[in-house]
Design an enzyme around this catalytic site. Sequence first.
Site, PDB file in Angstrom:
ATOM      1  N   GLY A 264       0.842  -1.204   0.000  1.00 46.83           N
ATOM      2  CA  GLY A 264       0.000   0.000   0.000  1.00 46.83           C
ATOM      3  C   GLY A 264       0.872   1.246   0.000  1.00 46.83           C
TER       4      GLY A 264
ATOM      5  N   ARG B 151       1.210  -5.323  -5.138  1.00 44.94           N
ATOM      6  CA  ARG B 151       1.254  -6.462  -4.208  1.00 44.94           C
ATOM      7  C   ARG B 151       1.420  -7.678  -5.118  1.00 44.94           C
ATOM      8  NH1 ARG B 151      -0.486  -4.277   0.675  1.00 44.94           N
ATOM      9  NH2 ARG B 151      -2.193  -2.779   0.599  1.00 44.94           N
TER      10      ARG B 151
ATOM     11  N   ASP C 148       4.687  -4.493   6.133  1.00 48.46           N
ATOM     12  CA  ASP C 148       5.072  -5.843   6.580  1.00 48.46           C
ATOM     13  C   ASP C 148       5.157  -6.850   5.426  1.00 48.46           C
ATOM     14  OD1 ASP C 148       2.268  -5.513   6.522  1.00 48.46           O
ATOM     15  OD2 ASP C 148       1.983  -7.297   7.728  1.00 48.46           O
TER      16      ASP C 148
ATOM     17  N   THR D 240       4.262   2.911   5.387  1.00 45.66           N
ATOM     18  CA  THR D 240       2.888   2.387   5.439  1.00 45.66           C
ATOM     19  C   THR D 240       2.078   3.291   6.357  1.00 45.66           C
ATOM     20  OG1 THR D 240       1.483   0.611   6.329  1.00 45.66           O
ATOM     21  CG2 THR D 240       3.716   0.704   7.189  1.00 45.66           C
TER      22      THR D 240
ATOM     23  N   ASP E  21      -0.130   2.255   8.201  1.00 46.35           N
ATOM     24  CA  ASP E  21      -0.594   1.448   9.343  1.00 46.35           C
ATOM     25  C   ASP E  21       0.217   1.649  10.626  1.00 46.35           C
ATOM     26  OD1 ASP E  21      -2.514   0.428   7.717  1.00 46.35           O
ATOM     27  OD2 ASP E  21      -1.579  -1.517   7.415  1.00 46.35           O
TER      28      ASP E  21
ATOM     29  N   ASP F   6       2.581  -0.082  11.831  1.00 46.89           N
ATOM     30  CA  ASP F   6       2.594  -1.357  12.563  1.00 46.89           C
ATOM     31  C   ASP F   6       3.891  -2.132  12.343  1.00 46.89           C
ATOM     32  OD1 ASP F   6       2.219  -1.918   9.911  1.00 46.89           O
ATOM     33  OD2 ASP F   6       0.670  -3.415  10.210  1.00 46.89           O
TER      34      ASP F   6
ATOM     35  N   ARG G  87      -6.330  -3.423   8.492  1.00 46.60           N
ATOM     36  CA  ARG G  87      -7.032  -4.719   8.531  1.00 46.60           C
ATOM     37  C   ARG G  87      -6.436  -5.646   9.576  1.00 46.60           C
ATOM     38  NH1 ARG G  87      -5.416  -6.178   2.347  1.00 46.60           N
ATOM     39  NH2 ARG G  87      -3.275  -5.505   2.530  1.00 46.60           N
TER      40      ARG G  87
END
Length: 325
Positions: free
Chosen positions: A11, A72, A103, A126, A128, A130, A172
């Site tokens: 992403g 992706r 990730d 990202t 996210d 994370d 997600r």
Amino acid sequence: MKKIAFLTSGGDSPGMNACIRAIVKTCLFHQITPFAIYDGFQGMIENRIAEMKYADVNNIVQLGGTIIGSSRSEQFLHKKFRDIAVANLKKLNIDGLIVIGGDGTFTGATILSKEMKIPIIGIPGTIDNDIFGTDHTIGYDTALNTIINSVDKIRDTANSHHRIFFIEVMGRHSGCIALNAALASGAESVLLPEHITDIEKLALQIVDQHKGLRASIIIVAEGDDEGGSLEIIKKIKPYLSQYDLKSTVLGHIQRGGSPSAFDRILATKMGAYSVDLLKNKSSNVIIGCKGDNLVTTLIKDGINFKTRDINIDNLDLLKKMLTLN
Ligand code: F6P
């Protein structure tokens, strides 16, 4: 170190272009030739690799997205295609590879690091936030600001109409965006993928909390176990039939837009550092940012951590601010 190739994968996130710019400029500073790999690992397989010049990265620091594209890649999961991709780098005599992504990208980089001799540096890009080993990922700050601007606007209309809004944000697998969006927007509740959602209990909390309020905002992480905001509304409606419930899915608006100053600076620092690391013979590490310092984590450790947990201190703070489901 004479030739460095770089790609953006997974992403996209605001600030990736600032990072690309920093990589190219730092390469040129050290008289290294930079090569862009277009559309992530897929472009590496398809040999879409081209030298980047100084002018190619002019006027991009302020742009969202990634000028070299992302993907992706399903094919990259298969060794047969990874071998083709590595052979393409070798044909060009690439001495180092920089991958910018999340990730999934680092899982790809971890596999690659075992299969090829070319050193790899990972940069966390990202929305996210994370990635293990870093407090911040490139793009997260911008995305969070996009979210709170949107939530503020929704709150205006929610207040006017005495409504309860369930606002779905990205993430997600990780509730990091949802947690901090809830903190920053003053939401009344938040649903995180890390917690099991009890619809009946949530409904009771909302009824309780909503007394005396004009509007309530519930932030829903995309990856909540009970589904996104629309599904949550369907499930909770029987308990809240007296209220006007609305759903807004913020979607990919969260990934676009001009990067914040924070993301531009972070991206520039990480991009330049990645080239310096390769030049100084570092290999197979992911760059992170801890406080004011740039740090590195070995890629081989990265495969198992996959993602970073949500910040427990922020979670505790949020519990003080609202009722957490
Ligand atoms: O990994 C970044 C991210 O934006 C997640 O928050 C989100 O779940 C996912 O990508 C969406 O991916 P795509 O754009 O491929 O649908």
